[in-house]
Design an enzyme around this catalytic site. Structure first.
Site, mmCIF file in Angstrom:
data_model
loop_
_atom_site.group_PDB
_atom_site.id
_atom_site.type_symbol
_atom_site.label_atom_id
_atom_site.label_comp_id
_atom_site.label_asym_id
_atom_site.label_seq_id
_atom_site.Cartn_x
_atom_site.Cartn_y
_atom_site.Cartn_z
ATOM 1 N N ASP A 165 -2.430 -0.777 4.647
ATOM 2 C CA ASP A 165 -1.318 -1.157 3.787
ATOM 3 C C ASP A 165 -1.425 -0.187 2.629
ATOM 4 O O ASP A 165 -2.341 -0.297 1.802
ATOM 5 C CB ASP A 165 -1.473 -2.595 3.281
ATOM 6 N N HIS A 166 -0.527 0.790 2.572
ATOM 7 C CA HIS A 166 -0.772 1.891 1.627
ATOM 8 C C HIS A 166 -0.767 1.416 0.173
ATOM 9 O O HIS A 166 -1.291 2.095 -0.709
ATOM 10 C CB HIS A 166 0.184 3.061 1.858
ATOM 11 N N HIS A 183 3.014 -5.606 1.600
ATOM 12 C CA HIS A 183 2.776 -5.164 0.222
ATOM 13 C C HIS A 183 2.809 -6.317 -0.795
ATOM 14 O O HIS A 183 1.930 -6.438 -1.634
ATOM 15 C CB HIS A 183 3.790 -4.099 -0.187
HETATM 16 C C1 BG6 Z 1 6.886 1.178 3.204
HETATM 17 C C2 BG6 Z 1 8.172 0.599 3.703
HETATM 18 O O1 BG6 Z 1 5.799 0.444 3.706
HETATM 19 O O2 BG6 Z 1 6.856 1.139 1.788
HETATM 20 C C3 BG6 Z 1 9.359 1.334 3.100
HETATM 21 O O3 BG6 Z 1 8.224 0.703 5.121
HETATM 22 C C4 BG6 Z 1 9.241 1.389 1.599
HETATM 23 O O4 BG6 Z 1 10.569 0.697 3.482
HETATM 24 C C5 BG6 Z 1 7.873 1.902 1.174
HETATM 25 O O5 BG6 Z 1 10.265 2.251 1.107
HETATM 26 C C6 BG6 Z 1 7.684 1.804 -0.324
HETATM 27 O O6 BG6 Z 1 6.496 2.452 -0.681
HETATM 28 P P1 BG6 Z 1 6.294 3.093 -2.119
HETATM 29 O O7 BG6 Z 1 4.901 3.621 -2.073
HETATM 30 O O8 BG6 Z 1 7.334 4.156 -2.277
HETATM 31 O O9 BG6 Z 1 6.485 1.988 -3.108
#
Ligand code: BG6
Length: 519
Positions: free
Chosen positions: A204-205, A267
């Site tokens: 989960d980045h 997230h």
């Molecule tokens: C991803 C989703 O996990 O997270 C995307 O699949 C979303 O839809 C993105 O835009 C948002 O990530 P960040 O790091 O730009 O907040």
């Protein structure tokens, strides 16, 4: 504030004791021609390399179907790094040293021969660690996860690690991890046929983001706030993850996923668990993940009626102002013109444990909102209705953890307006990462890749965690039960979401606090 402190000798307390370091290994990226590889993974590895954080010996093999050579893949990646890398300016010589470690392997994920030739290629590496310590990064369609892992196992490249000192192989699995609880369970079953849970690193980045990691440090290294972190002092908590763009070219994927699965299941629930969990018994991965799971398990189950009352969906229609016109979701590429898929979700959740009993947690996320911002806002209870509060409507204290962009922490309290009359006004104390520590914060993927190479799973999702999150989300989907969106659930692109989301808070006498651009 920070600069002066540094002058006065405030030094950084290092907490690296016991931290695992990345070991020499080969990273095999499946999906090497994909967007993630060019935009995130390779720039992240390159940064780590230029900062001297990669092990001395490492290799990266890109596995994909298209016809490319090592040289053409490297040239393509170099262009990607120039475009996406930050800080952008790097010496050409560093790239040259880095690219020598990159190799392209052409193959079809369903073809056993391609894995055999991958094994042969690995066997050519001179160093045993590069041949046997392997990180398999699955940046591919989830429909191919199981097939790829089966093939790796059949080719003898992926083995269950029973002995800590034996060579290791790890799987890094990108999201989405399943579509619902049953598919996630099934996927877990398939993966653990060949490896142990501790060899699986579910991404989960958001957990790699600096400010998300800071939530725990902020809570458990400051007595001041942790004393107040409970139902006695806190009235409610708002978690907002807003995006200012629509689904763009990802309409096909989004029609299957929707915002609940795409953002809330992972997230937002991850942020919630870090904000609300109990202190772990140690900083070990398992101790932290135990507390996160416990927190997710304490979220009150929603009945079908609760879903109708406590969860709001939304979908954007065409909107915009001042020449910034944005099209509606139903007009996006590869989207059904009558689609009911949600691009916005807001929910009121309760954590039924001792600390949080009765405190609402409001979570919301959406595409095409006015601004890109992620925030946790902790709203404290008002003062008793005596003295100043008896005479005027005072704003209660609030603490905002700004996760992105303009990362920082704000504390709002009331202050006397200078002068002879008695005026009171909310003021803010502000800590900004950039002004305190300088502009460069590492990208989430840098940290995640490093931890995967080191074998530290703290920032990855454990099996029971992903399954519990799906259970929560499945409950919500069941409540929606494929019913169409109501009129109050549509919102114009570029606004803060549907009216129904305002009603959700108004019923408890609360109001959304919209993130503001930080000047
Ligand atoms: C991803 C989703 O996990 O997270 C995307 O699949 C979303 O839809 C993105 O835009 C948002 O990530 P960040 O790091 O730009 O907040």
């Amino acid at each position: 504030m920070g600069r002066d402190d540094k002058k006065q000798g405030n030094s950084v307390a290092r907490l690296d004791a016991g931290r695992k370091t990345p070991k020499p290994c080969t990273i095999v990226i499946f999906g090497a021609s994909g967007d993630l590889t060019g935009r995130k993974l390779i720039p992240a590895l390159f940064h780590l390399f230029s900062d001297g954080q990669l092990p001395e010996q490492f290799r990266v093999i890109g596995f994909a179907r298209r016809d490319k050579t090592d040289e053409s893949w490297r040239a393509e990646l170099k262009a990607g790094v120039e475009e996406h890398s930050r800080p952008p300016k790097r010496e050409a010589a560093i790239w040259e040293a880095f690219e020598k470690n990159l190799f392209y392997h052409r193959g079809d994920l369903t073809d056993a021969g391609a894995y055999q030739s991958l094994a042969e290629r690995l066997a050519d590496f001179e160093d045993a660690s590069l041949r046997e310590n392997l990180v398999f990064y699955l940046a591919i369609s989830p429909t191919l996860f199981v097939e790829t892992v089966d093939q790796l196992h059949a080719a003898g490249l992926l083995k269950r690690q029973n002995d800590e000192s034996a060579p290791w192989q790890r799987l890094v699995v990108e999201k989405p991890f399943g579509q619902d609880l049953s598919s996630a369970r099934e996927l877990n079953e398939q993966l653990v046929k060949h490896v142990r849970e501790r060899q699986i690193f579910r991404i989960d980045h958001y957990l790699g983001k600096e400010t998300v990691q800071n939530i725990m440090m902020f809570r458990f290294s400051n007595a001041l706030f942790e004393q107040l972190w409970n139902r006695e002092a806190i009235e409610h908590v708002q978690i907002t993850v807003s995006e200012d763009i629509g689904v763009g070219s990802r309409g096909g994927y989004f029609e299957e996923a929707g915002t609940l699965r795409d953002m809330m299941q992972n997230h937002l629930l991850q942020i919630l668990s870090l904000v609300a969990m109990e202190p772990p018994v140690s900083l070990e991965a398992e101790a932290i993940r135990n507390e996160k799971v416990k927190l997710l398990q304490s979220i009150r189950e929603l009945t079908l009626d609760d879903v109708a009352r406590q969860v709001v969906r939304g979908q954007y229609f065409a909107g915009g102002s001042n020449g910034d016109t944005r099209q509606g979701y139903r007009q996006e590429e590869r989207v059904d013109p009558e689609s009911n898929v949600e691009t916005y979700v807001a929910a009121q959740l309760f954590v039924d444990n001792w600390r949080w009993s009765g405190v609402p947690f409001y979570l919301r996320t959406g595409k095409n909102l006015p601004l890109r911002a992620s925030e946790v806002r902790v709203q404290f209870r008002p003062t008793p209705n005596v003295l100043f509060a008896r005479q005027a409507d005072l704003q209660p204290n609030a603490l905002t953890l700004r996760l992105q962009p303009d990362e920082g922490i704000f504390l709002r309290f009331n202050g006397k307006v200078p002068g002879n009359s008695m005026g009171i006004q909310p003021v803010r104390m502000h800590f900004g990462y950039d002004s305190e520590f300088g502009a460069y914060t590492p990208e989430a993927y840098e940290r995640l890749l490093l931890e995967a190479m080191a074998g530290d799973a703290t920032l990855f999702i454990r099996r029971d965690e992903v399954e519990t999150a799906w259970q929560i989300v499945d409950g919500i989907r069941a409540g929606w039960n494929k019913t169409p969106l109501s009129n109050r659930e549509f919102y114009a692109a570029g606004t803060w979401g549907p009216e129904a989301a305002e009603d959700l808070l108004a019923r408890s006498g609360h109001k959304w606090h919209d993130p503001q651009p930080v000047s």
